[in-house]
Design a protein around this motif. Sequence first.
Motif, PDB file in Angstrom:
ATOM      1  N   LEU A  97       0.822  -1.204   0.000  1.00 55.49           N
ATOM      2  CA  LEU A  97       0.000   0.000   0.000  1.00 55.49           C
ATOM      3  C   LEU A  97       0.860   1.259   0.000  1.00 55.49           C
ATOM      4  O   LEU A  97       1.760   1.399   0.823  1.00 55.49           O
ATOM      5  N   TRP A  98       0.569   2.172  -0.917  1.00 50.80           N
ATOM      6  CA  TRP A  98       1.193   3.493  -0.970  1.00 50.80           C
ATOM      7  C   TRP A  98       0.092   4.522  -0.770  1.00 50.80           C
ATOM      8  O   TRP A  98      -1.002   4.398  -1.334  1.00 50.80           O
ATOM      9  N   LYS A  99       0.391   5.535   0.034  1.00 50.97           N
ATOM     10  CA  LYS A  99      -0.555   6.618   0.282  1.00 50.97           C
ATOM     11  C   LYS A  99       0.094   7.935  -0.111  1.00 50.97           C
ATOM     12  O   LYS A  99       1.263   8.169   0.176  1.00 50.97           O
ATOM     13  N   ASN A 100      -0.676   8.782  -0.769  1.00 50.74           N
ATOM     14  CA  ASN A 100      -0.234  10.112  -1.174  1.00 50.74           C
ATOM     15  C   ASN A 100      -1.182  11.125  -0.552  1.00 50.74           C
ATOM     16  O   ASN A 100      -2.392  10.886  -0.480  1.00 50.74           O
ATOM     17  N   PHE A 101      -0.635  12.269  -0.124  1.00 48.54           N
ATOM     18  CA  PHE A 101      -1.394  13.241   0.642  1.00 48.54           C
ATOM     19  C   PHE A 101      -1.372  14.621  -0.001  1.00 48.54           C
ATOM     20  O   PHE A 101      -0.404  14.989  -0.669  1.00 48.54           O
ATOM     21  N   TYR A 102      -2.455  15.367   0.228  1.00 50.76           N
ATOM     22  CA  TYR A 102      -2.470  16.777  -0.135  1.00 50.76           C
ATOM     23  C   TYR A 102      -1.507  17.510   0.797  1.00 50.76           C
ATOM     24  O   TYR A 102      -1.080  16.979   1.835  1.00 50.76           O
ATOM     25  N   ASP A 103      -1.152  18.736   0.451  1.00 55.16           N
ATOM     26  CA  ASP A 103      -0.220  19.523   1.270  1.00 55.16           C
ATOM     27  C   ASP A 103      -0.714  19.743   2.693  1.00 55.16           C
ATOM     28  O   ASP A 103       0.073  19.935   3.607  1.00 55.16           O
ATOM     29  N   ASP A 104      -2.038  19.686   2.888  1.00 49.68           N
ATOM     30  CA  ASP A 104      -2.579  19.881   4.243  1.00 49.68           C
ATOM     31  C   ASP A 104      -2.595  18.589   5.057  1.00 49.68           C
ATOM     32  O   ASP A 104      -3.060  18.567   6.188  1.00 49.68           O
ATOM     33  N   GLY A 105      -2.080  17.478   4.474  1.00 47.99           N
ATOM     34  CA  GLY A 105      -1.987  16.216   5.191  1.00 47.99           C
ATOM     35  C   GLY A 105      -3.148  15.267   4.968  1.00 47.99           C
ATOM     36  O   GLY A 105      -3.099  14.117   5.397  1.00 47.99           O
ATOM     37  N   LYS A 106      -4.207  15.720   4.283  1.00 47.78           N
ATOM     38  CA  LYS A 106      -5.344  14.840   4.004  1.00 47.78           C
ATOM     39  C   LYS A 106      -4.980  13.868   2.887  1.00 47.78           C
ATOM     40  O   LYS A 106      -4.220  14.203   1.975  1.00 47.78           O
ATOM     41  N   ILE A 107      -5.564  12.683   2.947  1.00 46.40           N
ATOM     42  CA  ILE A 107      -5.280  11.653   1.943  1.00 46.40           C
ATOM     43  C   ILE A 107      -5.718  12.119   0.553  1.00 46.40           C
ATOM     44  O   ILE A 107      -6.810  12.662   0.396  1.00 46.40           O
ATOM     45  N   LYS A 108      -4.857  11.916  -0.437  1.00 43.36           N
ATOM     46  CA  LYS A 108      -5.146  12.278  -1.829  1.00 43.36           C
ATOM     47  C   LYS A 108      -5.468  11.025  -2.636  1.00 43.36           C
ATOM     48  O   LYS A 108      -6.461  10.972  -3.336  1.00 43.36           O
ATOM     49  N   PHE A 109      -4.592  10.031  -2.575  1.00 42.91           N
ATOM     50  CA  PHE A 109      -4.899   8.746  -3.205  1.00 42.91           C
ATOM     51  C   PHE A 109      -4.112   7.625  -2.566  1.00 42.91           C
ATOM     52  O   PHE A 109      -3.086   7.839  -1.933  1.00 42.91           O
ATOM     53  N   GLU A 110      -4.656   6.408  -2.724  1.00 45.65           N
ATOM     54  CA  GLU A 110      -4.022   5.182  -2.248  1.00 45.65           C
ATOM     55  C   GLU A 110      -3.890   4.248  -3.433  1.00 45.65           C
ATOM     56  O   GLU A 110      -4.790   4.163  -4.265  1.00 45.65           O
TER      57      GLU A 110
END
Length: 185
Positions: free
Chosen positions: A23-36
């Motif tokens: 699993l890889w997680k990517n986040f918006y600059d504010d720390g909220k999840i963007k995509f997995e």
Amino acid sequence: KYYNKNNTIIQVGNFENGNKVGLWKNFYDDGKIKFEENFNNDGKLNGIYKYYAENGQVTEEYMYKNDVLTDYKQYNDKGEKLGEGNREKKRIEVKMYYPNGNIKKSGMLENNKATCEWLFYNYHGILTSKYSYLNGEYEGMGYEYFNNGKVKNELNYKEGKAEGCYNEYYINGNLSQTGAYKNDE
């Protein structure tokens, strides 16, 4: 872990033998999840890929098996389904919609590449362009349309490059200009 210039985590995941795995997680600059996204041990997309709106709502879900897209779902930012598609043999039919429910685009993917005829629409559901694809590249006639449905321009493509006659029209349908392309020039 990867960080942005503000020292906020923007990506988390593992590598094995130079490949993304698990699993890889990517986040918006504010720390909220963007995509997995999920990867198998060979570094190929495998399993579910989810894309999130900034409000945290899942807006897209893609299912992969060994890097091959098998189905997808699209949602608006309220979680209402806007589109979906499933693989039949080597092809997957794509239909995507705007939040108002009007169709945005439709076409076919084969081996994760655009193929056959694709239709594109504006927010109001009016056809704006039509292109044919082969192995992810333009092939054959491509058309763009005015909002009144008349052809705005037309151009032939071969192996992804402009080739042959080009015609551009006025909104009333009269020919505005013509030209020719050879090997995209």
